[in-house]
Design a protein around this motif. Structure first.
Motif, mmCIF file in Angstrom:
data_model
loop_
_atom_site.group_PDB
_atom_site.id
_atom_site.type_symbol
_atom_site.label_atom_id
_atom_site.label_comp_id
_atom_site.label_asym_id
_atom_site.label_seq_id
_atom_site.Cartn_x
_atom_site.Cartn_y
_atom_site.Cartn_z
ATOM 1 N N LYS A 135 0.809 -1.226 0.000
ATOM 2 C CA LYS A 135 0.000 0.000 0.000
ATOM 3 C C LYS A 135 0.837 1.268 0.000
ATOM 4 C CE LYS A 135 -3.501 2.540 2.638
ATOM 5 N NZ LYS A 135 -4.332 2.888 1.474
ATOM 6 N N LYS A 136 1.953 1.273 0.716
ATOM 7 C CA LYS A 136 2.744 2.495 0.899
ATOM 8 C C LYS A 136 3.559 2.891 -0.325
ATOM 9 C CE LYS A 136 6.682 0.056 2.992
ATOM 10 N NZ LYS A 136 7.511 -0.084 4.203
ATOM 11 N N TYR A 137 3.663 2.007 -1.317
ATOM 12 C CA TYR A 137 4.529 2.294 -2.459
ATOM 13 C C TYR A 137 3.795 3.048 -3.557
ATOM 14 C CZ TYR A 137 7.795 -0.948 -0.311
ATOM 15 O OH TYR A 137 8.653 -1.573 0.564
ATOM 16 N N GLU A 138 4.431 4.112 -4.034
ATOM 17 C CA GLU A 138 3.892 4.852 -5.170
ATOM 18 C C GLU A 138 4.188 4.100 -6.459
ATOM 19 O OE1 GLU A 138 5.569 8.743 -5.082
ATOM 20 O OE2 GLU A 138 4.552 9.326 -3.223
ATOM 21 N N SER A 139 3.473 4.448 -7.517
ATOM 22 C CA SER A 139 3.703 3.832 -8.815
ATOM 23 C C SER A 139 5.102 4.180 -9.317
ATOM 24 C CB SER A 139 2.647 4.314 -9.807
ATOM 25 O OG SER A 139 2.771 3.646 -11.036
ATOM 26 N N GLY A 140 5.820 3.170 -9.829
ATOM 27 C CA GLY A 140 7.164 3.418 -10.352
ATOM 28 C C GLY A 140 8.051 2.193 -10.243
ATOM 29 N N GLY A 141 9.319 2.347 -10.641
ATOM 30 C CA GLY A 141 10.269 1.245 -10.658
ATOM 31 C C GLY A 141 11.059 1.144 -9.368
ATOM 32 N N TYR A 142 11.263 -0.081 -8.896
ATOM 33 C CA TYR A 142 11.979 -0.330 -7.641
ATOM 34 C C TYR A 142 12.982 -1.465 -7.856
ATOM 35 C CZ TYR A 142 8.303 2.438 -5.419
ATOM 36 O OH TYR A 142 7.446 3.458 -5.068
ATOM 37 N N ASP A 143 14.156 -1.339 -7.190
ATOM 38 C CA ASP A 143 15.166 -2.379 -7.310
ATOM 39 C C ASP A 143 15.095 -3.340 -6.126
ATOM 40 O OD1 ASP A 143 16.438 -1.116 -5.167
ATOM 41 O OD2 ASP A 143 17.970 -0.172 -6.415
ATOM 42 N N TYR A 144 16.142 -4.145 -5.961
ATOM 43 C CA TYR A 144 16.165 -5.214 -4.954
ATOM 44 C C TYR A 144 15.957 -4.724 -3.525
ATOM 45 C CZ TYR A 144 20.890 -3.596 -3.935
ATOM 46 O OH TYR A 144 21.968 -2.827 -3.574
ATOM 47 N N ARG A 145 16.214 -3.436 -3.271
ATOM 48 C CA ARG A 145 16.071 -2.936 -1.904
ATOM 49 C C ARG A 145 14.633 -3.011 -1.409
ATOM 50 N NH1 ARG A 145 19.343 2.540 -2.968
ATOM 51 N NH2 ARG A 145 18.213 2.236 -4.933
ATOM 52 N N VAL A 146 13.688 -3.113 -2.336
ATOM 53 C CA VAL A 146 12.283 -3.198 -1.936
ATOM 54 C C VAL A 146 11.965 -4.554 -1.298
ATOM 55 C CG1 VAL A 146 11.322 -4.118 -4.106
ATOM 56 C CG2 VAL A 146 9.942 -2.578 -2.723
ATOM 57 N N VAL A 147 12.849 -5.550 -1.494
ATOM 58 C CA VAL A 147 12.585 -6.881 -0.940
ATOM 59 C C VAL A 147 13.653 -7.347 0.053
ATOM 60 C CG1 VAL A 147 11.124 -7.757 -2.791
ATOM 61 C CG2 VAL A 147 13.605 -7.888 -3.041
ATOM 62 N N LEU A 148 14.593 -6.494 0.412
ATOM 63 C CA LEU A 148 15.626 -6.908 1.359
ATOM 64 C C LEU A 148 15.046 -7.234 2.740
ATOM 65 C CD1 LEU A 148 18.768 -4.643 0.767
ATOM 66 C CD2 LEU A 148 18.475 -7.065 0.216
ATOM 67 N N LYS A 149 14.051 -6.488 3.173
ATOM 68 C CA LYS A 149 13.474 -6.701 4.504
ATOM 69 C C LYS A 149 12.458 -7.846 4.518
ATOM 70 C CE LYS A 149 14.060 -1.858 5.881
ATOM 71 N NZ LYS A 149 13.376 -0.616 6.345
ATOM 72 N N GLY A 150 12.002 -8.213 3.353
ATOM 73 C CA GLY A 150 10.992 -9.255 3.238
ATOM 74 C C GLY A 150 10.302 -9.119 1.899
ATOM 75 N N ASN A 151 9.267 -9.900 1.677
ATOM 76 C CA ASN A 151 8.591 -9.914 0.388
ATOM 77 C C ASN A 151 7.200 -9.286 0.490
ATOM 78 O OD1 ASN A 151 7.520 -10.421 -2.107
ATOM 79 N ND2 ASN A 151 7.436 -12.641 -1.881
ATOM 80 N N PRO A 152 7.051 -8.010 0.099
ATOM 81 C CA PRO A 152 5.732 -7.385 0.167
ATOM 82 C C PRO A 152 4.806 -7.813 -0.975
ATOM 83 C CG PRO A 152 7.291 -5.845 -0.785
ATOM 84 C CD PRO A 152 8.083 -7.070 -0.398
#
Length: 299
Positions: A135-152
């Motif tokens: 929910k907190k993520y805006e539309s756009g491109g994200y790299d591996y850092r978006v999943v380092l803490k876990g898998n949203p």
């Protein structure tokens, strides 16, 4: 290849006769119609096949195989896929009718990406809709850092069918349950995922979901996954500290749910050593000291 479907929807299943009918119905009423459905039955011994056969729809391709867990089931589906893009869906979740259309529009407008994901909501056993971690993520491109803490994302994502551009899922049973997270960490090191700011999936939460079946099994799988990911030379020391700390926090939650206070506290202390104090770990520490069963009775 010109007659290939745009999407191949891969649905692994194992004894999901009670859920898969609604899942397939949600796919077959999509606003966007250019797709195939690949159902990989990973060794079911219930009446899953009979339910699938009852649809009699030419879009459905059903394969039964010996049980090898979800990672290999998804890899099997990838190898069978004819579509330009591969969409993953769990056998107990629901597509809203606009899911494929929204994916298609965003793919056409953002062709530099090979990974895409819409947002999803979680529907609990009381039919209450809960926001997902996306929910907190805006539309756009994200790299591996978006999943380092876990898998949203869970496994609610789509990838271009260019098999030379992405690694397959882990098929070793030691990583079972963590294969989606590992897939994303390993692949997003060299790619980005485009998050679409629209909810188009309902994840149905129930007692038989893999993350709720056996807390100790989940903990062991996370530890095994962490050990493998830490061997990746493309991750910095700081990245690895995040992996270690948040994996410890993840394991602390499952230890707490298992009413294993000693184990939970040990994992929280490990998390504090890697990432420092934060409000969530402090709350979990207090709850672990009291104990899950005591807190449940107080409620």
């Amino acid at each position: 290849m010109n007659n290939s479907p745009f999407f191949s929807i891969i649905i692994p299943c194992y004894n999901r006769a009670n859920f898969i009918k609604k899942t397939l119905e949600s796919v077959l009423i999509q606003d966007f119609n250019n797709f195939e459905i690949i159902i990989v039955d990973d060794g079911s011994f219930d009446n899953t096949k009979e339910i699938i056969d009852s649809f009699g729809d030419s879009k459905l391709r059903y394969y039964w195989k010996e049980n090898e867990e979800r990672g290999e089931a998804r890899n099997f589906g990838i190898r069978k896929a004819k579509g330009k893009y591969i969409v993953f869906l769990d056998s107990d979740d629901i597509m809203l009718s606009n899911h494929l259309k929204i994916l298609y529009n965003n793919i056409i407008n953002n062709q530099k990406y090979i990974f895409f994901a819409t947002k999803y909501n979680i529907v609990n056993e009381k039919n209450i809709i809960i926001d997902s971690p996306l929910k907190k993520y805006e539309s756009g491109g994200y790299d591996y850092r978006v999943v380092l803490k876990g898998n949203p994302f869970a496994c609610n994502f789509c990838v271009k069918n260019s098999k030379e551009k992405f690694q397959l899922f882990e098929s070793d049973r030691r990583y079972s349950i963590m294969e989606d997270w590992m897939f994303l960490v390993e692949n997003l090191i060299n790619n980005k995922i485009f998050i679409i700011d629209q909810v188009t999936i309902h994840m149905i939460n129930h007692d038989n979901r893999s993350m709720t079946e056996n807390n100790q099994k989940v903990i062991i799988a996370r530890e095994n996954a962490l050990s493998k990911l830490l061997k990746n030379d493309n991750l910095s020391i700081d990245n690895k500290k995040i992996l270690i700390g948040y994996s410890a926090y993840f394991c602390a939650i499952h230890s707490y749910l298992d009413n294993n206070r000693t184990q939970s506290i040990r994992y929280i202390l490990k998390q504090l050593k890697s990432n420092g104090l934060n409000i969530n770990s402090l709350i979990l520490l207090i709850k672990s000291l009291i104990g899950y069963e005591v807190i449940k009775k107080l409620k």
